[in-house]
Design a protein around this motif. Structure first.
Motif, PDB file in Angstrom:
ATOM      1  N   THR A  74       0.891  -1.685  -0.355  1.00  0.00           N
ATOM      2  CA  THR A  74      -0.495  -0.096  -0.187  1.00  0.00           C
ATOM      3  C   THR A  74       0.776   1.630   0.112  1.00  0.00           C
ATOM      4  O   THR A  74       2.305   1.263  -0.026  1.00  0.00           O
ATOM      5  CB  THR A  74      -1.061  -0.595   1.164  1.00  0.00           C
ATOM      6  OG1 THR A  74      -0.058   0.453   2.838  1.00  0.00           O
ATOM      7  CG2 THR A  74      -1.914  -1.135   1.060  1.00  0.00           C
TER       8      THR A  74
ATOM      9  N   GLY B 101       1.340   9.749  -2.222  1.00  0.00           N
ATOM     10  CA  GLY B 101       1.015  10.266  -1.585  1.00  0.00           C
ATOM     11  C   GLY B 101       0.394  11.307  -1.872  1.00  0.00           C
ATOM     12  O   GLY B 101      -0.265  12.127  -1.546  1.00  0.00           O
TER      13      GLY B 101
ATOM     14  N   TYR C 282      -0.407   8.584  -6.122  1.00  0.00           N
ATOM     15  CA  TYR C 282      -1.443   8.614  -5.384  1.00  0.00           C
ATOM     16  C   TYR C 282      -2.357   8.229  -5.518  1.00  0.00           C
ATOM     17  O   TYR C 282      -3.051   7.340  -6.620  1.00  0.00           O
ATOM     18  CB  TYR C 282      -1.473  10.434  -5.683  1.00  0.00           C
ATOM     19  CG  TYR C 282      -1.660  11.324  -6.819  1.00  0.00           C
ATOM     20  CD1 TYR C 282      -3.320  10.751  -7.466  1.00  0.00           C
ATOM     21  CD2 TYR C 282      -0.961  10.871  -8.717  1.00  0.00           C
ATOM     22  CE1 TYR C 282      -3.875  11.487  -8.225  1.00  0.00           C
ATOM     23  CE2 TYR C 282      -1.404  11.581  -9.010  1.00  0.00           C
ATOM     24  CZ  TYR C 282      -2.722  11.836  -8.722  1.00  0.00           C
ATOM     25  OH  TYR C 282      -3.163  12.057 -10.326  1.00  0.00           O
ATOM     26  N   LYS C 283      -3.592   8.793  -4.615  1.00  0.00           N
ATOM     27  CA  LYS C 283      -4.550   8.130  -5.263  1.00  0.00           C
ATOM     28  C   LYS C 283      -5.876   8.679  -5.410  1.00  0.00           C
ATOM     29  O   LYS C 283      -6.020  10.494  -4.592  1.00  0.00           O
ATOM     30  CB  LYS C 283      -5.280   7.209  -4.211  1.00  0.00           C
ATOM     31  CG  LYS C 283      -7.075   6.230  -3.823  1.00  0.00           C
ATOM     32  CD  LYS C 283      -7.391   5.600  -2.277  1.00  0.00           C
ATOM     33  CE  LYS C 283      -8.734   5.245  -2.794  1.00  0.00           C
ATOM     34  NZ  LYS C 283      -9.016   4.738  -2.131  1.00  0.00           N
ATOM     35  N   ASP C 284      -6.722   8.350  -6.155  1.00  0.00           N
ATOM     36  CA  ASP C 284      -7.455  10.075  -7.137  1.00  0.00           C
ATOM     37  C   ASP C 284      -9.017   9.496  -6.608  1.00  0.00           C
ATOM     38  O   ASP C 284      -9.407   8.571  -6.831  1.00  0.00           O
ATOM     39  CB  ASP C 284      -7.491   9.625  -9.118  1.00  0.00           C
ATOM     40  CG  ASP C 284      -7.949  10.616  -9.558  1.00  0.00           C
ATOM     41  OD1 ASP C 284      -8.975  11.834  -8.703  1.00  0.00           O
ATOM     42  OD2 ASP C 284      -8.040  11.081 -10.638  1.00  0.00           O
ATOM     43  N   GLU C 285      -8.910  10.583  -5.741  1.00  0.00           N
ATOM     44  CA  GLU C 285     -10.197  10.777  -5.074  1.00  0.00           C
ATOM     45  C   GLU C 285     -11.219  11.137  -5.627  1.00  0.00           C
ATOM     46  O   GLU C 285     -12.586  10.490  -4.970  1.00  0.00           O
ATOM     47  CB  GLU C 285     -10.053  12.076  -3.625  1.00  0.00           C
ATOM     48  CG  GLU C 285      -8.587  11.910  -2.581  1.00  0.00           C
ATOM     49  CD  GLU C 285      -8.986  10.752  -1.748  1.00  0.00           C
ATOM     50  OE1 GLU C 285      -9.598   9.561  -1.726  1.00  0.00           O
ATOM     51  OE2 GLU C 285      -7.802  10.232  -1.720  1.00  0.00           O
TER      52      GLU C 285
ATOM     53  N   GLY D 187     -11.073   7.022  -7.733  1.00  0.00           N
ATOM     54  CA  GLY D 187     -10.838   6.120  -6.429  1.00  0.00           C
ATOM     55  C   GLY D 187      -9.672   5.310  -6.734  1.00  0.00           C
ATOM     56  O   GLY D 187      -9.171   3.601  -6.787  1.00  0.00           O
ATOM     57  N   THR D 188      -8.684   5.680  -8.239  1.00  0.00           N
ATOM     58  CA  THR D 188      -7.543   4.739  -9.089  1.00  0.00           C
ATOM     59  C   THR D 188      -6.979   5.039  -8.415  1.00  0.00           C
ATOM     60  O   THR D 188      -6.211   6.401  -7.626  1.00  0.00           O
ATOM     61  CB  THR D 188      -7.766   4.966 -10.075  1.00  0.00           C
ATOM     62  OG1 THR D 188      -7.833   5.775 -10.788  1.00  0.00           O
ATOM     63  CG2 THR D 188      -8.619   4.504 -10.919  1.00  0.00           C
ATOM     64  N   PHE D 189      -5.513   4.842  -8.937  1.00  0.00           N
ATOM     65  CA  PHE D 189      -4.015   4.584  -7.879  1.00  0.00           C
ATOM     66  C   PHE D 189      -3.095   4.823  -9.290  1.00  0.00           C
ATOM     67  O   PHE D 189      -4.015   4.517 -10.669  1.00  0.00           O
ATOM     68  CB  PHE D 189      -4.070   3.143  -7.531  1.00  0.00           C
ATOM     69  CG  PHE D 189      -4.386   3.508  -5.863  1.00  0.00           C
ATOM     70  CD1 PHE D 189      -3.973   4.054  -5.226  1.00  0.00           C
ATOM     71  CD2 PHE D 189      -5.800   2.066  -6.196  1.00  0.00           C
ATOM     72  CE1 PHE D 189      -5.005   3.239  -3.615  1.00  0.00           C
ATOM     73  CE2 PHE D 189      -6.628   2.338  -4.861  1.00  0.00           C
ATOM     74  CZ  PHE D 189      -5.586   2.825  -3.918  1.00  0.00           C
TER      75      PHE D 189
ATOM     76  N   LYS E  21      -2.435   4.056 -13.996  1.00  0.00           N
ATOM     77  CA  LYS E  21      -3.987   4.545 -13.406  1.00  0.00           C
ATOM     78  C   LYS E  21      -4.792   3.260 -13.532  1.00  0.00           C
ATOM     79  O   LYS E  21      -4.857   2.495 -14.594  1.00  0.00           O
ATOM     80  CB  LYS E  21      -4.336   5.345 -14.415  1.00  0.00           C
ATOM     81  CG  LYS E  21      -5.570   5.791 -13.937  1.00  0.00           C
ATOM     82  CD  LYS E  21      -5.615   7.050 -14.879  1.00  0.00           C
ATOM     83  CE  LYS E  21      -7.629   7.839 -14.188  1.00  0.00           C
ATOM     84  NZ  LYS E  21      -7.003   8.521 -12.837  1.00  0.00           N
TER      85      LYS E  21
ATOM     86  N   ASP F 122      -6.883   0.313  -9.970  1.00  0.00           N
ATOM     87  CA  ASP F 122      -7.675   0.409  -9.161  1.00  0.00           C
ATOM     88  C   ASP F 122      -6.828  -0.791  -7.728  1.00  0.00           C
ATOM     89  O   ASP F 122      -6.766  -0.948  -7.128  1.00  0.00           O
ATOM     90  CB  ASP F 122      -9.128  -0.140  -9.316  1.00  0.00           C
ATOM     91  CG  ASP F 122     -10.461  -0.030 -10.244  1.00  0.00           C
ATOM     92  OD1 ASP F 122      -9.987   1.157 -10.440  1.00  0.00           O
ATOM     93  OD2 ASP F 122     -10.657   0.055 -10.824  1.00  0.00           O
TER      94      ASP F 122
ATOM     95  N   GLU G 206      -3.604  -1.875  -6.115  1.00  0.00           N
ATOM     96  CA  GLU G 206      -2.965  -0.443  -5.114  1.00  0.00           C
ATOM     97  C   GLU G 206      -1.661  -1.552  -5.086  1.00  0.00           C
ATOM     98  O   GLU G 206      -0.520  -0.533  -5.245  1.00  0.00           O
ATOM     99  CB  GLU G 206      -3.532  -0.350  -4.092  1.00  0.00           C
ATOM    100  CG  GLU G 206      -2.743   0.634  -3.176  1.00  0.00           C
ATOM    101  CD  GLU G 206      -3.159   1.285  -1.766  1.00  0.00           C
ATOM    102  OE1 GLU G 206      -2.403   1.998  -0.839  1.00  0.00           O
ATOM    103  OE2 GLU G 206      -4.515   0.337  -1.070  1.00  0.00           O
TER     104      GLU G 206
END
Length: 255
Positions: free
Chosen positions: A39, A62, A74-77, A80-82, A98, A100, A102
């Motif tokens: 993670t 992050g 980073y996680k795209d808010e 929800g993708t990384f 890009k 899901d 992580e």
């Protein structure tokens, strides 16, 4: 990798032993290697444990950093993708991944970080070897005798030869004078004989002029270890006293 739970249909990671949603057993469980971050938070913890200079490395874990010359995740808010990215020297962004997954996203940056550290360590070792070689050459040059001016040497040689000529002339004059003094008295001994035996042994320089260089001139190339590993196995943390040289990073490449 993301897979579908057989019990509730939710999407889970293949390294999840059970489904976080329903608790069902994951029959497709894939065991992960120990100590490999899965993670973003684990990647941060690993970098801290290894004492990596993230600011100097231009690595943003992050964080969606927009500036030039940067690696990050980073996680795209919004969806929800990384996202794993690299910003070039001109600020242009190149997205490495890009999606899901992580764990997959983290592994992409984790592997790149290890690769960059390996290059840095190899560069430091090479610089250390070159520095030592330059110091040895400088020391040898300092010990080398300084040659005198050639014209001054010629004058000294001329003076030496002139003194030698004068000495020889004085010896010849002295011998001639002695010959004149004893020429008359030699006739009184004309009936006597005088034998002078001269033996001269040739000097054989072959017994003492040889030198065996075999003990000093050999060189074993196996002692010169100039190889280095292309990967870093995280067996040691980054030396906090060493500065990060950004010149080893190729900011013009896609990754």
């Amino acid at each position: 990798m993301r897979i579908e739970c057989e019990w509730c249909g939710a999407w889970i990671n293949d390294f999840d032993k059970t489904c976080p949603n329903c608790g069902g057993v994951n029959s497709h469980y894939v065991r992960q290697a120990n100590d490999i971050p899965q993670t973003i938070e684990e990647l941060k913890a690993w970098a801290k444990e290894m004492k990596l200079p993230l600011d100097e490395m231009r690595t943003f874990i992050g964080e969606d950093y927009k500036g030039a010359k940067a690696f990050g995740i980073y996680k795209d808010e919004k969806d929800g993708t990384f996202v794993v990215y690299k910003n070039g020297a001109d600020g242009k962004r190149m997205v490495r991944y890009k999606g899901d997954d992580e764990a997959y996203a983290v592994n992409e940056l984790y592997t790149k970080m290890k690769e960059r550290v390996a290059i840095q360590k190899a560069g430091q070792r090479a610089a250390s070897v070159n520095k030592g070689s330059a110091a040895n050459q400088k020391s040898a040059a300092a010990q080398k005798p300084v040659s005198h001016n050639s014209s001054s040497g010629d004058r000294n040689n001329n003076k030496g030869r002139l003194g030698l000529y004068i000495l020889i002339a004085l010896i010849v004059i002295g011998i001639g004078s002695c010959g004149l003094l004893f020429s008359d008295s030699s006739s009184d001994y004309s009936g006597s004989s005088y034998n002078y035996e001269s033996n001269y042994d040739d000097y054989n320089d072959s017994d003492d002029d040889s030198y065996d260089y075999s003990d000093d001139s050999s060189y074993d190339s196996s002692d010169d270890d100039s190889s280095w590993d292309s990967s870093w196995d995280s067996d040691s943390s980054w030396d906090s006293d060493s500065s990060w040289d950004s010149g080893y990073d190729d900011w013009g490449s896609d990754w």
